[in-house]
Write a protein that holds these residues in place. Structure first.
Motif, PDB file in Angstrom:
ATOM      1  N   MET A  27      29.950  32.682  57.567  1.00  0.00           N
ATOM      2  CA  MET A  27      29.040  32.704  56.455  1.00  0.00           C
ATOM      3  C   MET A  27      28.690  31.265  56.070  1.00  0.00           C
ATOM      4  SD  MET A  27      29.697  33.974  52.524  1.00  0.00           S
ATOM      5  CE  MET A  27      29.897  35.691  52.842  1.00  0.00           C
ATOM      6  N   LYS A  28      27.405  30.992  55.904  1.00  0.00           N
ATOM      7  CA  LYS A  28      26.947  29.655  55.559  1.00  0.00           C
ATOM      8  C   LYS A  28      27.364  29.300  54.132  1.00  0.00           C
ATOM      9  CE  LYS A  28      22.973  26.698  55.277  1.00  0.00           C
ATOM     10  NZ  LYS A  28      21.538  26.539  55.362  1.00  0.00           N
ATOM     11  N   TYR A  29      27.830  28.069  53.948  1.00  0.00           N
ATOM     12  CA  TYR A  29      28.260  27.602  52.634  1.00  0.00           C
ATOM     13  C   TYR A  29      27.046  27.296  51.762  1.00  0.00           C
ATOM     14  CZ  TYR A  29      30.390  24.802  48.983  1.00  0.00           C
ATOM     15  OH  TYR A  29      30.793  24.321  47.772  1.00  0.00           O
ATOM     16  N   THR A  30      27.096  27.750  50.505  1.00  0.00           N
ATOM     17  CA  THR A  30      26.078  27.438  49.515  1.00  0.00           C
ATOM     18  C   THR A  30      26.701  26.507  48.485  1.00  0.00           C
ATOM     19  OG1 THR A  30      25.099  29.631  49.806  1.00  0.00           O
ATOM     20  CG2 THR A  30      24.479  28.406  47.828  1.00  0.00           C
ATOM     21  N   PRO A  31      26.244  25.260  48.401  1.00  0.00           N
ATOM     22  CA  PRO A  31      26.854  24.323  47.453  1.00  0.00           C
ATOM     23  C   PRO A  31      26.773  24.846  46.017  1.00  0.00           C
ATOM     24  CG  PRO A  31      25.406  23.159  48.963  1.00  0.00           C
ATOM     25  CD  PRO A  31      25.176  24.634  49.183  1.00  0.00           C
ATOM     26  N   ILE A  32      27.825  24.561  45.242  1.00  0.00           N
ATOM     27  CA  ILE A  32      27.836  24.964  43.841  1.00  0.00           C
ATOM     28  C   ILE A  32      27.188  23.857  43.008  1.00  0.00           C
ATOM     29  CG2 ILE A  32      29.893  26.399  44.133  1.00  0.00           C
ATOM     30  CD1 ILE A  32      31.443  24.168  42.590  1.00  0.00           C
ATOM     31  N   ASP A  33      26.806  24.197  41.799  1.00  0.00           N
ATOM     32  CA  ASP A  33      26.218  23.248  40.864  1.00  0.00           C
ATOM     33  C   ASP A  33      27.193  22.096  40.602  1.00  0.00           C
ATOM     34  OD1 ASP A  33      25.905  22.462  37.765  1.00  0.00           O
ATOM     35  OD2 ASP A  33      23.956  23.052  38.598  1.00  0.00           O
ATOM     36  N   CYS A  34      26.689  20.890  40.496  1.00  0.00           N
ATOM     37  CA  CYS A  34      27.539  19.709  40.286  1.00  0.00           C
ATOM     38  C   CYS A  34      28.374  19.816  39.006  1.00  0.00           C
ATOM     39  CB  CYS A  34      26.688  18.448  40.226  1.00  0.00           C
ATOM     40  SG  CYS A  34      25.989  17.987  41.820  1.00  0.00           S
ATOM     41  N   ALA A  35      27.821  20.407  37.950  1.00  0.00           N
ATOM     42  CA  ALA A  35      28.570  20.552  36.695  1.00  0.00           C
ATOM     43  C   ALA A  35      29.793  21.442  36.899  1.00  0.00           C
ATOM     44  CB  ALA A  35      27.680  21.107  35.596  1.00  0.00           C
ATOM     45  N   LEU A  36      29.645  22.504  37.693  1.00  0.00           N
ATOM     46  CA  LEU A  36      30.781  23.382  37.982  1.00  0.00           C
ATOM     47  C   LEU A  36      31.841  22.640  38.795  1.00  0.00           C
ATOM     48  CD1 LEU A  36      28.851  26.649  38.850  1.00  0.00           C
ATOM     49  CD2 LEU A  36      29.971  26.067  36.687  1.00  0.00           C
ATOM     50  N   HIS A  37      31.368  21.852  39.736  1.00  0.00           N
ATOM     51  CA  HIS A  37      32.279  21.048  40.551  1.00  0.00           C
ATOM     52  C   HIS A  37      33.067  20.086  39.658  1.00  0.00           C
ATOM     53  CE1 HIS A  37      33.644  18.291  43.705  1.00  0.00           C
ATOM     54  NE2 HIS A  37      33.410  19.279  44.542  1.00  0.00           N
ATOM     55  N   ASP A  38      32.398  19.513  38.665  1.00  0.00           N
ATOM     56  CA  ASP A  38      33.064  18.590  37.740  1.00  0.00           C
ATOM     57  C   ASP A  38      34.217  19.266  37.003  1.00  0.00           C
ATOM     58  OD1 ASP A  38      31.323  16.577  38.501  1.00  0.00           O
ATOM     59  OD2 ASP A  38      30.082  16.721  36.684  1.00  0.00           O
ATOM     60  N   TYR A  39      34.020  20.518  36.572  1.00  0.00           N
ATOM     61  CA  TYR A  39      35.097  21.240  35.896  1.00  0.00           C
ATOM     62  C   TYR A  39      36.322  21.406  36.816  1.00  0.00           C
ATOM     63  CZ  TYR A  39      32.231  22.482  31.860  1.00  0.00           C
ATOM     64  OH  TYR A  39      31.465  22.448  30.722  1.00  0.00           O
ATOM     65  N   LEU A  40      36.066  21.673  38.074  1.00  0.00           N
ATOM     66  CA  LEU A  40      37.182  21.814  39.019  1.00  0.00           C
ATOM     67  C   LEU A  40      37.898  20.489  39.229  1.00  0.00           C
ATOM     68  CD1 LEU A  40      35.537  24.206  41.611  1.00  0.00           C
ATOM     69  CD2 LEU A  40      37.260  24.777  39.895  1.00  0.00           C
ATOM     70  N   GLU A  41      37.137  19.409  39.294  1.00  0.00           N
ATOM     71  CA  GLU A  41      37.749  18.086  39.433  1.00  0.00           C
ATOM     72  C   GLU A  41      38.612  17.763  38.211  1.00  0.00           C
ATOM     73  OE1 GLU A  41      37.851  15.955  41.875  1.00  0.00           O
ATOM     74  OE2 GLU A  41      36.301  16.667  43.228  1.00  0.00           O
ATOM     75  N   ILE A  42      38.116  18.094  37.016  1.00  0.00           N
ATOM     76  CA  ILE A  42      38.886  17.872  35.791  1.00  0.00           C
ATOM     77  C   ILE A  42      40.161  18.707  35.820  1.00  0.00           C
ATOM     78  CG2 ILE A  42      38.910  18.337  33.302  1.00  0.00           C
ATOM     79  CD1 ILE A  42      35.872  17.567  33.362  1.00  0.00           C
ATOM     80  N   ALA A  43      40.033  19.963  36.224  1.00  0.00           N
ATOM     81  CA  ALA A  43      41.211  20.841  36.296  1.00  0.00           C
ATOM     82  C   ALA A  43      42.259  20.266  37.247  1.00  0.00           C
ATOM     83  CB  ALA A  43      40.798  22.244  36.730  1.00  0.00           C
ATOM     84  N   CYS A  44      41.818  19.725  38.372  1.00  0.00           N
ATOM     85  CA  CYS A  44      42.758  19.142  39.340  1.00  0.00           C
ATOM     86  C   CYS A  44      43.384  17.858  38.812  1.00  0.00           C
ATOM     87  CB  CYS A  44      42.058  18.877  40.667  1.00  0.00           C
ATOM     88  SG  CYS A  44      41.649  20.364  41.588  1.00  0.00           S
ATOM     89  N   SER A  45      42.581  16.975  38.263  1.00  0.00           N
ATOM     90  CA  SER A  45      43.126  15.691  37.805  1.00  0.00           C
ATOM     91  C   SER A  45      44.058  15.880  36.611  1.00  0.00           C
ATOM     92  CB  SER A  45      42.005  14.702  37.472  1.00  0.00           C
ATOM     93  OG  SER A  45      41.242  15.161  36.380  1.00  0.00           O
TER      94      SER A  45
END
Length: 90
Positions: A1-19
């Motif tokens: 299945m081809k990857y569909t990039p997620i919105d950058c703002a959503l990605h930011d929340y995941l980065e915050i959760a990880c850090s």
């Protein structure tokens, strides 16, 4: 299945959760609910992924475009519930 990039703002929340090592619950497109501390967001094989850690064991990787929503399971100043997709959309 081809990857569909997620919105950058959503990605930011995941980065915050990880850090911040926030404990989260991920609701997956296939109905699974995965719980653990956000550990790492990374790119591999032309897709983006997140891993969680629960009781020192890794969970994932989970492809970011297959996440329906994430819930914070602990108080934090950044987010409580983030909707990645409308319910029922894949």
């Amino acid at each position: 299945m081809k990857y569909t990039p997620i919105d950058c703002a959503l990605h930011d929340y995941l980065e915050i959760a990880c850090s911040s090592k926030i404990k989260i619950a991920i609701e997956h497109d296939d109905g699974r609910r995965l719980t653990g501390y956000a550990d790492n967001v990374f790119s591999q094989n032309k897709a983006e992924w997140i891993t969680l850690v629960n009781e020192q064991e890794p969970i994932g990787p989970i492809r970011l475009d297959q996440i329906q929503r994430i819930n914070s399971l602990q108080p934090n100043p950044h987010f409580k519930l983030i909707e990645f997709k409308p319910i029922g959309k894949k």
